[in-house]
Design a protein around this motif. Structure first.
Motif, PDB file in Angstrom:
ATOM      1  N   LEU A  91     -40.867  72.977 -10.414  1.00 28.99           N
ATOM      2  CA  LEU A  91     -41.573  71.687 -10.497  1.00 28.99           C
ATOM      3  C   LEU A  91     -40.575  70.535 -10.579  1.00 28.99           C
ATOM      4  O   LEU A  91     -40.814  69.460 -10.037  1.00 28.99           O
ATOM      5  N   ASP A  95     -40.443  67.239  -8.222  1.00 29.99           N
ATOM      6  CA  ASP A  95     -40.360  65.843  -8.683  1.00 29.99           C
ATOM      7  C   ASP A  95     -39.189  65.118  -8.020  1.00 29.99           C
ATOM      8  O   ASP A  95     -39.298  63.952  -7.641  1.00 29.99           O
ATOM      9  N   TRP A 204     -51.424  66.931  -9.685  1.00 27.01           N
ATOM     10  CA  TRP A 204     -50.515  66.449  -8.636  1.00 27.01           C
ATOM     11  C   TRP A 204     -50.561  64.927  -8.522  1.00 27.01           C
ATOM     12  O   TRP A 204     -49.534  64.292  -8.271  1.00 27.01           O
ATOM     13  N   ARG A 207     -48.350  63.454 -11.010  1.00 24.72           N
ATOM     14  CA  ARG A 207     -46.919  63.595 -10.645  1.00 24.72           C
ATOM     15  C   ARG A 207     -46.514  62.577  -9.593  1.00 24.72           C
ATOM     16  O   ARG A 207     -45.356  62.500  -9.227  1.00 24.72           O
TER      17      ARG A 207
END
Ligand code: GLC
Length: 559
Positions: A91, A95, A204, A207
């Motif tokens: 993850l 990012d 999502w 993010r």
């Protein structure tokens, strides 16, 4: 927006209606760039190629599934919707990629696969263990079999990938899978299923993801009231919103809930529906109350033919006007034979209403690329003309990785190396979609042609080297240069979504004029077309002054 990192890039990301005329580039992550050298493309690989994407001039990247997956269907069998496949990264890597894309002014759209999970998903494993009548089984579609001892499937339905749509589990019940056996269909009447996808969309969106591509958006909700209809009964039913399995009106209740989620962000998150439905029903998915945009797949089924292109442009602009959305032009994606190859094969035979009855692309794959003969040069020339026409149209354009290099389909993949379930479920009849998913050639030599340090997960043919990015970057006549120039110039067309057709006196030549005064003239025939007085802005191939040769598109501005 169209050049590399700029100080205004972060600001551009906040434009709410950015998607209407966006150029969205589809990355099939496992075949894009492999930074850790394990033969499978990864997220850091994408990050490493952000400068390439910025130079190409795209507005957004659509990332095909990158989630943990047993790869029974190229990642469309998702084992965990809120994580990254460890083979592709973490993850944190995601990012970093997102930050790098945003810093370059490129938005990101991720693929959501809500019709089915992987059979490796914790929910399905729980359903297997929990047994009949359990809450865990109610998240999927389990039924008893028919025949003596229930050893026959509940119905004779076929899966989209071939074979029965039902699979029996150890305790004798059957579950529905409209795609591969490893892709059990979810039960969208189950509140927990609905709530979990909202959680995923928020995960999502939080993010920083800008939008979503919704996989098989037309199949989520189902009416499975007993007795279940037979295949023949299903086929005879109209697709009018009440069909038990396909394109049901009540799927839009799901999307209305999602819309509220999308609109709770600033700017609102976007969505595009993959909905293989009657065109008249496309606006339901594209409306602002539902997903907001829907794919128009008509060009995937069309020949390089002026009449077909004109009909498709006219009808899809009308559909977009009906929903208030913009239309979406798609020449290639990860599910079809690449368009440079389609256009190098004889035109498809068609039913009276224009549907292809035989797919030459697939016949050609079946023969290992020999029958019917592929005219590679003609295919590429037409592909360049087609994309320049499409990029001149109002609406958004979805590009598939490698088309900017003029890549052809790869036919020569040995059976032992094929991966696509459509190949395994219909042995001999369908060679599947691996031929458009072969890892990209970045360099003309070196390990895996610059894709990465390991053996690529699908073999690259020797002829891929000639299409390498490094060879095309400095070559003005390359397909990559054509895409770059077209995308840079396209910004000047994006001020207004209008279009006017000009009579060319030729059935095989289309001429439109855009509100900024630019003309887009596409010659689908063989004979040269005399150019009206104008100055040429861009051509898809060599064009002597004053003319548009066959299989060529020219952008012009008034003289
Ligand atoms: C969509 C995807 C395709 C996948 C299928 C099942 O059509 O584009 O690649 O196999 O859904 O998820």
């Amino acid at each position: 927006m169209n050049s590399a990192v700029s100080p205004s890039a972060e600001h551009d990301i906040l434009v709410p209606e950015w998607w209407r005329q966006a150029v969205v580039y589809q990355v099939y992550p496992r075949s894009f760039a492999d930074l850790d050298g394990d033969g499978i493309g990864d997220i850091p690989g994408i990050t490493s190629r952000v400068p390439y994407l910025a130079d190409l001039g795209i507005d957004a990247v659509w990332l095909s599934p990158f989630y943990p997956s047993a790869l029974a269907d190229g990642g469309y069998d998702v084992a965990d919707y809120r994580d990254v496949d460890p083979r592709l990264g973490t993850l944190d890597d995601f990012d970093e990629m997102l930050a790098a894309l945003h810093a370059a002014g490129i938005r990101i759209v991720v693929d959501i696969v809500p019709n089915h999970t992987s059979d490796q998903h914790a929910w399905f494993q729980e359903a297997l263990a929990a047994g009949r009548g359990s809450a865990a089984r109610d998240r999927y579609i389990f039924r008893e079999g028919t025949g003596p001892d229930g050893t026959e499937p509940p119905t004779d339905w076929d899966s989209v990938f071939g074979g029965s749509a039902w699979e029996r589990v150890a305790d004798g019940q059957w579950y529905l899978h409209n795609f591969a056996v490893e892709q059990p269909d979810l039960n969208w009447s189950n509140d927990e299923v609905r709530a979990d996808f909202v959680k995923t969309l928020r995960f999502w969106s939080d993010r920083g993801v800008d939008g979503f591509r919704i996989d098989v958006a037309h199949m989520l909700t189902k009416d499975l009231t007993e007795p279940l209809p037979s295949r023949a009964e299903l086929d005879a039913l109209p697709r009018d919103g009440k069909h038990p399995l396909i394109d049901r009106d009540d799927v839009h209740e799901v999307y209305a809930e999602w819309r509220a989620v999308f609109d709770s962000y600033d700017p609102p998150r976007t969505a595009v529906a993959e909905a293989w439905v009657d065109p008249a029903r496309i606006p339901l998915y594209a409306s602002a109350e539902s997903l907001g945009q829907a794919f128009n797949f008509d060009l995937l089924e069309a020949d390089f033919d002026a009449a077909q292109f004109r009909r498709i442009v006219t009808s899809n602009l009308a559909l977009a006007a009906e929903s208030g959305s913009s239309t979406t032009w798609v020449l290639s994606n990860h599910d079809v034979v690449r368009h440079a190859t389609r256009y190098g094969l004889p035109p498809a035979e068609r039913t009276p209403d224009g549907r292809p009855v035989r797919k030459h692309g697939n016949e050609w794959l079946l023969s290992g690329g020999t029958q019917p003969a592929l005219d590679r040069a003609a295919g590429l020339r037409r592909a360049r003309a087609a994309i320049l026409f499409v990029l001149g149209l109002p609406g958004s354009a979805y590009l598939y990785q490698g088309e900017e290099l003029g890549l052809h389909e790869v036919a020569e993949i040995p059976d032992s190396e094929r991966q696509d379930p459509t190949f395994f479920r219909s042995p001999g009849a369908d060679l599947g979609r691996d031929g458009c998913r072969v890892p990209l050639p970045w360099t003309a030599g070196g390990t895996a042609l610059g894709f990465g340090g390991g053996t690529p997960h699908l073999p690259q043919p020797a002829w891929f080297a000639a299409f390498a990015v490094e060879l095309q970057v400095g070559d003005e006549s390359s397909t990559l240069s054509l895409y770059r120039e077209a995308l840079a110039l396209r910004q000047r067309l994006q001020t207004d979504e209008g279009l006017e057709w000009i009579n060319t006196g030729r059935e095989d030549v289309l001429h439109i004029v855009r509100p900024n005064g630019w003309g887009i003239i596409a010659n689908f025939g063989a004979e040269s077309y005399e150019l009206p007085a104008a100055s040429v802005v861009l051509t898809s191939g060599p064009a002597p002054a004053g003319s548009v040769p066959g299989a060529t598109t020219v952008w012009v501005e008034p003289a």
